[in-house]
Design a protein around this motif. Structure first.
Motif, PDB file in Angstrom:
ATOM      1  N   LEU A 325       0.832  -1.206   0.000  1.00 44.98           N
ATOM      2  CA  LEU A 325       0.000   0.000   0.000  1.00 44.98           C
ATOM      3  C   LEU A 325       0.870   1.260   0.000  1.00 44.98           C
ATOM      4  CD1 LEU A 325      -2.667  -1.304   2.492  1.00 44.98           C
ATOM      5  CD2 LEU A 325      -3.144  -0.561   0.149  1.00 44.98           C
ATOM      6  N   TYR A 326       1.986   1.177   0.700  1.00 46.90           N
ATOM      7  CA  TYR A 326       2.882   2.342   0.739  1.00 46.90           C
ATOM      8  C   TYR A 326       3.443   2.630  -0.651  1.00 46.90           C
ATOM      9  CZ  TYR A 326       6.807   5.347   1.811  1.00 46.90           C
ATOM     10  OH  TYR A 326       7.691   6.394   1.827  1.00 46.90           O
ATOM     11  N   LEU A 327       3.915   1.562  -1.329  1.00 50.84           N
ATOM     12  CA  LEU A 327       4.498   1.780  -2.653  1.00 50.84           C
ATOM     13  C   LEU A 327       3.427   2.139  -3.681  1.00 50.84           C
ATOM     14  CD1 LEU A 327       7.272  -0.962  -2.812  1.00 50.84           C
ATOM     15  CD2 LEU A 327       7.527   1.498  -2.418  1.00 50.84           C
ATOM     16  N   LEU A 328       2.209   1.645  -3.489  1.00 52.61           N
ATOM     17  CA  LEU A 328       1.111   1.988  -4.402  1.00 52.61           C
ATOM     18  C   LEU A 328       0.840   3.494  -4.371  1.00 52.61           C
ATOM     19  CD1 LEU A 328      -1.240   0.952  -6.256  1.00 52.61           C
ATOM     20  CD2 LEU A 328      -2.666   0.955  -4.203  1.00 52.61           C
ATOM     21  N   GLN A 329       0.728   4.017  -3.115  1.00 50.61           N
ATOM     22  CA  GLN A 329       0.444   5.449  -3.038  1.00 50.61           C
ATOM     23  C   GLN A 329       1.647   6.279  -3.498  1.00 50.61           C
ATOM     24  OE1 GLN A 329       1.675   7.904  -0.606  1.00 50.61           O
ATOM     25  NE2 GLN A 329       3.130   6.397   0.230  1.00 50.61           N
ATOM     26  N   LYS A 330       2.852   5.722  -3.254  1.00 50.64           N
ATOM     27  CA  LYS A 330       4.044   6.447  -3.672  1.00 50.64           C
ATOM     28  C   LYS A 330       4.126   6.506  -5.192  1.00 50.64           C
ATOM     29  CE  LYS A 330       8.835   6.937  -2.322  1.00 50.64           C
ATOM     30  NZ  LYS A 330       9.933   6.456  -1.506  1.00 50.64           N
ATOM     31  N   LEU A 331       3.676   5.402  -5.812  1.00 47.40           N
ATOM     32  CA  LEU A 331       3.709   5.319  -7.271  1.00 47.40           C
ATOM     33  C   LEU A 331       2.784   6.365  -7.899  1.00 47.40           C
ATOM     34  CD1 LEU A 331       4.814   3.095  -9.512  1.00 47.40           C
ATOM     35  CD2 LEU A 331       2.386   2.582  -9.629  1.00 47.40           C
ATOM     36  N   VAL A 332       1.532   6.379  -7.457  1.00 46.95           N
ATOM     37  CA  VAL A 332       0.607   7.332  -8.090  1.00 46.95           C
ATOM     38  C   VAL A 332       0.970   8.769  -7.726  1.00 46.95           C
ATOM     39  CG1 VAL A 332      -1.331   5.784  -8.434  1.00 46.95           C
ATOM     40  CG2 VAL A 332      -1.115   6.980  -6.269  1.00 46.95           C
ATOM     41  N   ARG A 333       1.441   8.941  -6.498  1.00 47.79           N
ATOM     42  CA  ARG A 333       1.830  10.317  -6.130  1.00 47.79           C
ATOM     43  C   ARG A 333       3.057  10.741  -6.911  1.00 47.79           C
ATOM     44  NH1 ARG A 333      -0.493   9.365  -0.385  1.00 47.79           N
ATOM     45  NH2 ARG A 333      -2.406  10.576  -0.700  1.00 47.79           N
ATOM     46  N   GLY A 334       3.955   9.758  -7.156  1.00 47.37           N
ATOM     47  CA  GLY A 334       5.154  10.063  -7.948  1.00 47.37           C
ATOM     48  C   GLY A 334       4.784  10.519  -9.349  1.00 47.37           C
ATOM     49  N   MET A 335       3.680   9.973  -9.823  1.00 48.03           N
ATOM     50  CA  MET A 335       3.248  10.364 -11.165  1.00 48.03           C
ATOM     51  C   MET A 335       2.438  11.648 -11.147  1.00 48.03           C
ATOM     52  SD  MET A 335       2.248   6.729 -12.844  1.00 48.03           S
ATOM     53  CE  MET A 335       2.097   7.450 -14.473  1.00 48.03           C
ATOM     54  N   GLY A 336       2.180  12.159  -9.974  1.00 49.43           N
ATOM     55  CA  GLY A 336       1.484  13.434  -9.890  1.00 49.43           C
ATOM     56  C   GLY A 336       0.015  13.334  -9.565  1.00 49.43           C
ATOM     57  N   SER A 337      -0.465  12.130  -9.272  1.00 47.78           N
ATOM     58  CA  SER A 337      -1.874  11.982  -8.908  1.00 47.78           C
ATOM     59  C   SER A 337      -1.996  11.838  -7.401  1.00 47.78           C
ATOM     60  CB  SER A 337      -2.450  10.738  -9.602  1.00 47.78           C
ATOM     61  OG  SER A 337      -3.731  10.464  -9.073  1.00 47.78           O
ATOM     62  N   ASP A 338      -3.093  12.304  -6.852  1.00 45.68           N
ATOM     63  CA  ASP A 338      -3.320  12.157  -5.404  1.00 45.68           C
ATOM     64  C   ASP A 338      -4.499  11.205  -5.152  1.00 45.68           C
ATOM     65  OD1 ASP A 338      -2.719  12.580  -2.779  1.00 45.68           O
ATOM     66  OD2 ASP A 338      -3.738  14.523  -2.632  1.00 45.68           O
ATOM     67  N   ASN A 339      -4.865  10.484  -6.198  1.00 49.79           N
ATOM     68  CA  ASN A 339      -6.044   9.618  -6.103  1.00 49.79           C
ATOM     69  C   ASN A 339      -5.657   8.222  -5.646  1.00 49.79           C
ATOM     70  OD1 ASN A 339      -7.251  11.841  -7.276  1.00 49.79           O
ATOM     71  ND2 ASN A 339      -7.125  10.963  -9.339  1.00 49.79           N
ATOM     72  N   VAL A 340      -5.678   8.010  -4.368  1.00 49.66           N
ATOM     73  CA  VAL A 340      -5.372   6.681  -3.855  1.00 49.66           C
ATOM     74  C   VAL A 340      -6.244   6.430  -2.636  1.00 49.66           C
ATOM     75  CG1 VAL A 340      -3.410   7.564  -2.485  1.00 49.66           C
ATOM     76  CG2 VAL A 340      -3.518   5.137  -3.065  1.00 49.66           C
ATOM     77  N   ASP A 341      -6.768   5.223  -2.556  1.00 46.22           N
ATOM     78  CA  ASP A 341      -7.592   4.913  -1.386  1.00 46.22           C
ATOM     79  C   ASP A 341      -7.667   3.397  -1.202  1.00 46.22           C
ATOM     80  OD1 ASP A 341      -9.127   5.314   0.854  1.00 46.22           O
ATOM     81  OD2 ASP A 341     -10.596   6.607  -0.146  1.00 46.22           O
ATOM     82  N   PHE A 342      -7.897   3.007   0.034  1.00 44.24           N
ATOM     83  CA  PHE A 342      -8.069   1.583   0.340  1.00 44.24           C
ATOM     84  C   PHE A 342      -9.448   1.310   0.936  1.00 44.24           C
ATOM     85  CE2 PHE A 342      -7.150   3.354   4.394  1.00 44.24           C
ATOM     86  CZ  PHE A 342      -7.796   2.546   5.306  1.00 44.24           C
ATOM     87  N   ARG A 343     -10.215   2.387   1.193  1.00 45.35           N
ATOM     88  CA  ARG A 343     -11.501   2.226   1.896  1.00 45.35           C
ATOM     89  C   ARG A 343     -12.596   1.948   0.875  1.00 45.35           C
ATOM     90  NH1 ARG A 343     -10.539   7.936   4.558  1.00 45.35           N
ATOM     91  NH2 ARG A 343     -10.195   8.208   2.323  1.00 45.35           N
ATOM     92  N   LEU A 344     -12.454   0.769   0.272  1.00 47.29           N
ATOM     93  CA  LEU A 344     -13.248   0.477  -0.917  1.00 47.29           C
ATOM     94  C   LEU A 344     -14.727   0.333  -0.617  1.00 47.29           C
ATOM     95  CD1 LEU A 344     -10.808  -2.093  -2.546  1.00 47.29           C
ATOM     96  CD2 LEU A 344     -10.740   0.396  -2.640  1.00 47.29           C
ATOM     97  N   ARG A 345     -15.068  -0.002   0.637  1.00 50.45           N
ATOM     98  CA  ARG A 345     -16.485  -0.208   0.969  1.00 50.45           C
ATOM     99  C   ARG A 345     -17.066   0.988   1.720  1.00 50.45           C
ATOM    100  NH1 ARG A 345     -15.164  -6.016   2.294  1.00 50.45           N
ATOM    101  NH2 ARG A 345     -15.833  -7.147   0.453  1.00 50.45           N
ATOM    102  N   GLN A 346     -16.273   2.031   1.875  1.00 48.53           N
ATOM    103  CA  GLN A 346     -16.740   3.165   2.659  1.00 48.53           C
ATOM    104  C   GLN A 346     -17.656   4.046   1.814  1.00 48.53           C
ATOM    105  OE1 GLN A 346     -13.822   4.580   5.456  1.00 48.53           O
ATOM    106  NE2 GLN A 346     -14.453   6.679   5.112  1.00 48.53           N
ATOM    107  N   ALA A 347     -18.605   4.707   2.469  1.00 47.97           N
ATOM    108  CA  ALA A 347     -19.554   5.554   1.743  1.00 47.97           C
ATOM    109  C   ALA A 347     -19.414   7.024   2.134  1.00 47.97           C
ATOM    110  CB  ALA A 347     -20.973   5.079   2.007  1.00 47.97           C
ATOM    111  N   ASP A 348     -18.992   7.278   3.358  1.00 47.45           N
ATOM    112  CA  ASP A 348     -18.933   8.656   3.850  1.00 47.45           C
ATOM    113  C   ASP A 348     -17.474   9.038   4.113  1.00 47.45           C
ATOM    114  OD1 ASP A 348     -19.076  11.043   5.182  1.00 47.45           O
ATOM    115  OD2 ASP A 348     -20.064  10.235   6.974  1.00 47.45           O
ATOM    116  N   PHE A 349     -16.988  10.016   3.372  1.00 44.15           N
ATOM    117  CA  PHE A 349     -15.583  10.409   3.491  1.00 44.15           C
ATOM    118  C   PHE A 349     -15.427  11.805   4.088  1.00 44.15           C
ATOM    119  CE2 PHE A 349     -15.878   7.213   0.186  1.00 44.15           C
ATOM    120  CZ  PHE A 349     -14.817   6.367   0.458  1.00 44.15           C
TER     121      PHE A 349
END
Lengths: 779, 434
Positions: A325-349
């Motif tokens: 999960l750490y490297l996943l978020q680092k990967l997308v953030r490295g590419m300039g995106s901030d779209n990362v989440d693990f709360r796949l079943r959550q409804a209220d953010f």
């Protein structure tokens, strides 16, 4: 304290100790079968007979209380003679065919027979034969071997909470059996295999698969629920053959849930993904890693260039390791995106950005025994966290009063003193009533944030819960998965925080998965500019990286998820399994190692970071997920992807510490007093214990248990009556454009006006979100 | 004493019992508010020893009950008379149930128990029904229930019938059974006086023990003691069965010579020679006839002869008896009645029975007697309750006193007592009730 002399050694023990306890302190081993430190004393095997000064007869060490100045000999002539006599009796009717017994080599009776048995039997009559019992798909029986120690009986009654086994008949005809024609349906049933000191109860999936001495024993951590049970994984030729508990008094004690114990079967199944695959022209093709990773890197780079980095989203499963999960978020953030989440079943953010730290249980797991008041809000406690529920069950015997708020009142096998059984839409209001009543009971003013937000009228249920909490000495409030996935989860959290403050207790989340806490620490949540899991689905991206999750099962709204992913240009699936659900939306599948084939870390609900190493070589072309992500980072020329091992990744992820970053504090969420429209039918969705993650839903033996029964549409009898539907009839359930055909089932433990329909199952995936209004009609 | 005057018609009714002086003791105790210690002291003086088999002094047992315990305390009457040879309690309940009710009420008063149960053997259902009727009479007369005889003493008494398991006569198994669980003995400590029925202090006594209490209260402890002999106070019921002319219950003073008891029972059937006697129920070691003729019927004398007075079930065997066959029958009983909880008894009783059965059927082996002695030694003293000992003692004593018969069986594959003699013995037996 009491003084006792054991085999000439003076020791001091607490008042109320038995000779067996004292022997443990003195380091003297007393042979035994029926005694177990976690179970009540039965004193029926008589193996632990010892000599006690002034006692005319040998006494059972397990049941003899220590008196001050007592003298005990555990290996005197008298003691050993008694022990040998008992051993002879145990063996006369026990088959002496250890070589063909599954327990051979790890049998307490076999071991002790070496020391206390004789070389030939004086018993020349016919031996007793006892017919086997069908206990279900997990526990195999060989009842002729049973020595009637009743450990299994006591386990089901005392630890699992329901006496599913008993000793029927008398004397030599005594047999251990379940209720007639009943199987053992406890979610903790596998523990009776460990408890059985002979080969009467053995593991059905493991039966005759290997001998204990052929197996390597490696430590690991369970990837399933938020407890993080410690495991001993036993392998032979790099194949996981069996999973046993690794005793850890602070976490799982000496127990495992059946999910922890038997899910390994999926790791050896046919639908493992063992080679990278790319979809070309609608056809899936096996490719080598180089080609697959280049395809991914090129694709992501192209989409970032064409549509901007924010068009990339990453969705990780909370069952993934901290490192992944750490490297996943680092990967997308490295590419300039901030779209990362693990709360796949959550409804209220709405709580994002308002939290003081990573949400957690708010207290140590072992602290349950000290609690005397517990409020559980929106939880399927027993099936979501079986061993945590077990601790609550034991604490309840010692005076813990449990209260619950939620739409579900299924049997937890522990006394729930007070309960507000309300539809999901009323949970916020009821919890607010508890706050109001608690404030009044304690005479303490509510926080400013809640001024004017609390109801004036308090229901009887809320008042009795509040009164129970107000009388508490050590109070905890737990938010379960139903609360975490609730459409107004952040309001529930605000109110729980207030309940804890007013009652001087703690509050926190039970957690949905093995790494629900770790994922927060890994930074796998969006920053202020990023999209959360819900938003990434609601506002479809051009590219998705999906780590360890399946669109049909692991998301709040499977239908919307499939639509969003299906419309993307590129979906990269990192998975241990060749999932039909992933194949339907992905363009490339990368085989990553399950927990047994990679090193990694899970941070459990109490914030305990538990690292483990691989216990077997990865199957086929499978690679550890963290390595795959690191190489991807390198191929995308991103900085900070030079870690040599997973420990380096972990240390980087946890650089800010763990305990320091755990905090359930929440500020600035507005608690509203909206009440749902009356008359609507609301969906209540649980994630059944054996559907909850990709591994367990592929474990064949678990899938044959009662807990893995296909979802039904459960409704309170009055709800069924109002709809004119009889239990057992097929009904069509419609929800937000989707529909499913299910069997209606009466469930007196469900709030009226609710329909309980399990999520994480293909038959209900089309229904969409886990909560919301539904309609039910007879087919 | 207990059975005195119980030979008329409908003698068990409350009015008959009252006419015989019944409930006078209870009335006096309640009216005069006699202190609890005085009652227990009187019992101690009487040296009433438990009539169920163990012979534990009743006064001492009652004094173990914590007097100041807050909360419920219980009383239980053990009428689960399952010991082969014993049939006295059912006659007490059949002919004089109110003596038990009165005895229990006095006990409840003395120990501060508010609730009692009479656990009645499952196979004697008509006795259970009669006791229920007697209870209804007593309740209607205000002799049990709330505010007994207008005082502030309250005591509720209930009848409870078992389902025929011998083990439920073991006091803690009896408690388990009342609680609705499987009748299996508990390990001790804790003893029932501190952790009994529903976890509360409980005293359990035999039917005959309770039935004796009103008489002791009426005549005084000293007088009761003097009926018997020192350390063996009072009268005792003996259930005489076997090869005698008039089997039945005989209530005689403790210390009466066995020969007199045998005389009362009409002497040996057919004038045959006395071979052996089991003096205290099937669990008691067998005593050769010659030794028995010198004994008096009391706890100490029988104990000196190497056996126990037990429940007072006197099983008389004459010279036509095959001792191997007799033991086989007894061993089968214990094998069948072991509860199966603890290892030595569960496994050992079956082993004993099978070896004896083998010997009886001409399949004995030379070392079988050593084996029997060794197996019994491994059972005795190592079990949760006394059933293991009870199963072992007959085996040990039969082998000890009649070893030659066993050896003859093993060597010659037939019985020392010729078959025609055995047959003669059974042919002349005619039940007196026929």
């Amino acid at each position: 304290m009491l003084e006792i002399e054991i085999d000439g050694k003076q020791v001091q023990v607490d008042d109320g100790s038995t000779v067996m306890d004292a022997a443990a302190v003195a380091g003297a081993y007393i042979p035994h079968f029926c005694y177990h430190k976690k179970l009540s004393i039965a004193a029926n095997c008589r193996m632990c007979l010892v000599q006690v000064e002034k006692a005319p007869k040998p006494l059972p060490a397990c049941a003899t209380p220590v008196t001050n100045g007592m003298k005990v000999w555990t290996h005197s002539e008298l003691a050993v003679k008694a022990q040998k006599g008992v051993m002879e009796f145990l063996l006369i009717n026990h088959p002496l065919d250890c070589p063909i017994c599954d327990q051979g080599g790890e049998c307490q009776l076999q071991d002790l027979a070496v020391g206390y048995g004789s070389s030939a039997s004086r018993y020349q009559e016919e031996k007793r034969v006892v017919f086997n019992k069908n206990l279900g798909s997990l526990v195999s029986t060989d009842m002729t071997r049973c020595i009637n120690c009743t450990r299994c009986v006591r386990f089901t009654a005392e630890i699992a909470g329901e006496m599913e086994l008993g000793q029927a008949f008398r004397g030599e005809h005594a047999e251990i059996m379940p209720f007639i024609e009943k199987t053992i349906d406890s979610e903790l049933s596998g523990n009776i295999i460990d408890l059985c000191p002979v080969g009467a109860l053995t593991s059905k999936p493991f039966r005759f698969a290997a001998r204990t001495w052929e197996l390597s024993r490696r430590k690991s951590v369970s990837p399933h629920d938020s407890l993080g049970a410690n495991l001993i994984v036993q392998t032979k030729h790099d194949v996981v053959k069996r999973v046993l508990p690794l005793e850890n008094e602070d976490v799982n004690e000496c127990w495992l849930s059946d999910k922890d114990r038997f899910s390994y079967e999926a790791l050896n199944g046919d639908d493992r993904l063992t080679a990278p695959m790319i979809k070309q022209g609608g056809e899936w093709k096996r490719v080598d890693w180089q080609a697959a990773l280049e395809f991914v890197a090129t694709g992501l780079r192209g989409i970032a260039k064409d549509h901007g980095p924010a068009s990339i989203g990453a969705l990780g499963s909370p069952h993934s390791t901290l490192e992944e999960l750490y490297l996943l978020q680092k990967l997308v953030r490295g590419m300039g995106s901030d779209n990362v989440d693990f709360r796949l079943r959550q409804a209220d953010f709405r709580a994002d950005g308002k939290r003081s730290g990573a949400p957690w249980l708010g207290m140590p797991i072992a602290g349950v025994k000290d609690l005397n008041r517990l409020l559980v809000v929106g939880s399927f406690l027993r099936k979501d966290a079986p061993l945590l529920a077990q601790r609550v069950r034991q604490a309840a015997k010692k005076g813990l009063h449990v209260s619950a708020i939620g739409p579900n009142a299924e049997e937890w096998l522990l006394p729930v003193k007070h309960r507000a059984l309300v539809a999901p839409s009323a949970m916020v209001a009821v919890l607010a009533e508890v706050v109001a009543a608690l404030s009044a009971a304690k005479g303490v003013e509510v926080s400013v944030a809640l001024h004017g937000k609390l109801p004036a009228v308090v229901s009887d249920e809320a008042r009795s819960i509040a009164e129970s909490l107000a009388a508490g000495r050590k109070v905890a409030v737990w938010l379960g998965s139903l609360a975490a996935q609730h459409g107004r989860a952040s309001e529930l959290q605000m109110l729980a925080q207030e309940v804890a403050r007013l009652s001087g207790g703690t509050f926190g989340f039970i957690g949905e998965a093995a790494n629900s806490v770790g994922a927060y620490l890994a930074g796998a949540t969006p920053g202020a500019d990023g999209l959360n899991a819900g938003a990434m689905i609601a506002q479809p991206r051009q590219a998705y990286v999906v780590l360890g999750a399946e669109p049909d099962f692991d998301f709040a709204d499977p239908a919307a998820t499939k639509a969003a992913l299906g419309g993307a240009q590129l979906v990269v699936g990192l998975s241990a399994f060749d999932s039909a659900s992933l194949r339907g939306v992905a363009d490339v599948l990368l085989p990553i190692a399950p927990f047994t084939e990679t090193s990694g870390t899970y941070v459990n609900c109490e914030g305990r970071a538990q690292s483990f190493t691989a216990v077997a070589r990865p199957q086929g072309e499978t690679r550890p997920g963290w390595k795959v992500l690191r190489v991807l980072g390198n191929m995308l020329s991103l900085d900070g992807f030079a870690q040599g091992d997973s420990e380096a990744v972990r240390d980087e992820a946890l650089a800010g510490g763990v305990a320091e970053r755990l905090d359930n504090g929440l500020e600035g969420v507005l608690v509203s007093s909206v009440v749902a429209a009356a008359g609507a039918l609301e969906r209540v969705a649980d994630v059944p214990i054996h559907f909850a993650d990709p591994i367990v839903r592929r474990a064949p033996s678990l899938q044959k248990t009662r807990d893995a029964a296909a979802p039904t549409a459960r409704m309170a009898p009055e709800t069924l009556a109002a709809l004119g539907v009889n239990a057992g009839e097929r009904v069509r359930v419609r929800q937000a454009g989707g529909q499913a055909e299910l069997v209606a089932q009466a469930d007196a433990g469900l709030a009226p006006g609710c329909v309980r329909i399990a999520a994480a199952h293909l038959s209900t995936a089309a229904l969409g979100a886990m909560s919301g209004d539904v309609s039910v009609e007879r087919v | 004493m207990i059975l005195a005057g119980c030979d008329g018609d409908r003698t068990w009714r409350l009015q008959d019992y009252v006419a015989r002086g019944g409930y006078a003791a209870l009335r006096r105790i309640v009216a005069e508010k006699i202190p609890q210690d005085t009652i227990i002291g009187e019992l101690k003086t009487s040296v009433l020893r438990g009539r169920g088999g163990a012979g534990f002094p009743t006064g001492l047992k009652w004094s173990f009950m914590p007097r100041s315990f807050p909360g419920d305390k219980y009383l239980a009457c053990n009428s689960d008379e399952g010991e082969p040879g014993t049939f006295k309690d059912r006659d007490i309940l059949r002919y004089n149930p109110h003596s038990v009710i009165e005895g229990m009420a006095i006990a409840a008063y003395a120990m501060g128990a508010a609730r009692g149960y009479n656990y009645i053997h499952g196979e004697i259902f008509e006795v259970y029904q009669r006791f229920e009727e007697a209870l209804a009479e007593a309740r209607a007369a205000g002799l049990i229930g709330q505010n007994i005889l207008g005082s502030d003493f309250s005591f509720e008494l209930f009848a409870h019938h078992g389902y025929g398991a011998y083990i439920c006569g073991e006091e803690t198994a009896l408690l388990e059974s009342i609680e609705g669980k499987k009748g299996q003995p508990r390990f001790k400590p804790p003893f029932p006086a501190s952790y009994g029925l529903y976890g509360k202090p409980t005293t359990i006594n035999n039917t005959e023990t309770f039935a004796s209490v009103p008489f002791i209260m009426n005549m005084g402890g000293e007088a009761f003691l003097n009926l018997g002999k020192p350390n063996n106070g009072g009268m005792k019921l003996f259930s005489v069965s076997g090869h005698v002319n008039r089997p039945g219950n005989y209530e005689i003073p403790l210390g009466t010579p066995f020969s007199e008891l045998l005389e009362m029972a009409g002497g040996m059937r057919g004038g045959r020679k006395l071979k052996a006697v089991i003096p205290g129920g099937s669990s008691a070691p067998v005593v050769p006839g010659s030794v028995m003729m010198d004994c008096t019927m009391d706890y100490d004398s029988i104990s000196k002869a190497g056996s126990m007075l037990g429940s007072g079930a006197v099983i008389v065997m004459d010279e036509t008896t095959c001792m191997v066959k007799a033991l086989e029958r007894l061993s089968y009983f214990y094998f069948e009645e072991s509860c199966g909880q603890c290892t030595p008894c569960r496994e050992g009783t079956g082993w004993l029975y099978r070896v004896v059965h083998r010997i009886e059927n001409g399949l004995g082996r030379p070392d079988d007697l050593d084996l029997l002695n060794s197996v019994t030694a491994n059972i005795m003293g190592r079990t949760i309750c006394a059933l293991g000992d009870a199963a072992s003692m007959p085996v040990q004593s039969f082998v000890k006193h009649f070893g030659a018969e066993f050896e003859y069986h093993i060597e010659n594959k037939k019985c020392l007592v010729p078959p025609e003699v055995q047959r003669a013995g059974s042919q002349i037996y005619v039940s007196p009730s026929c």
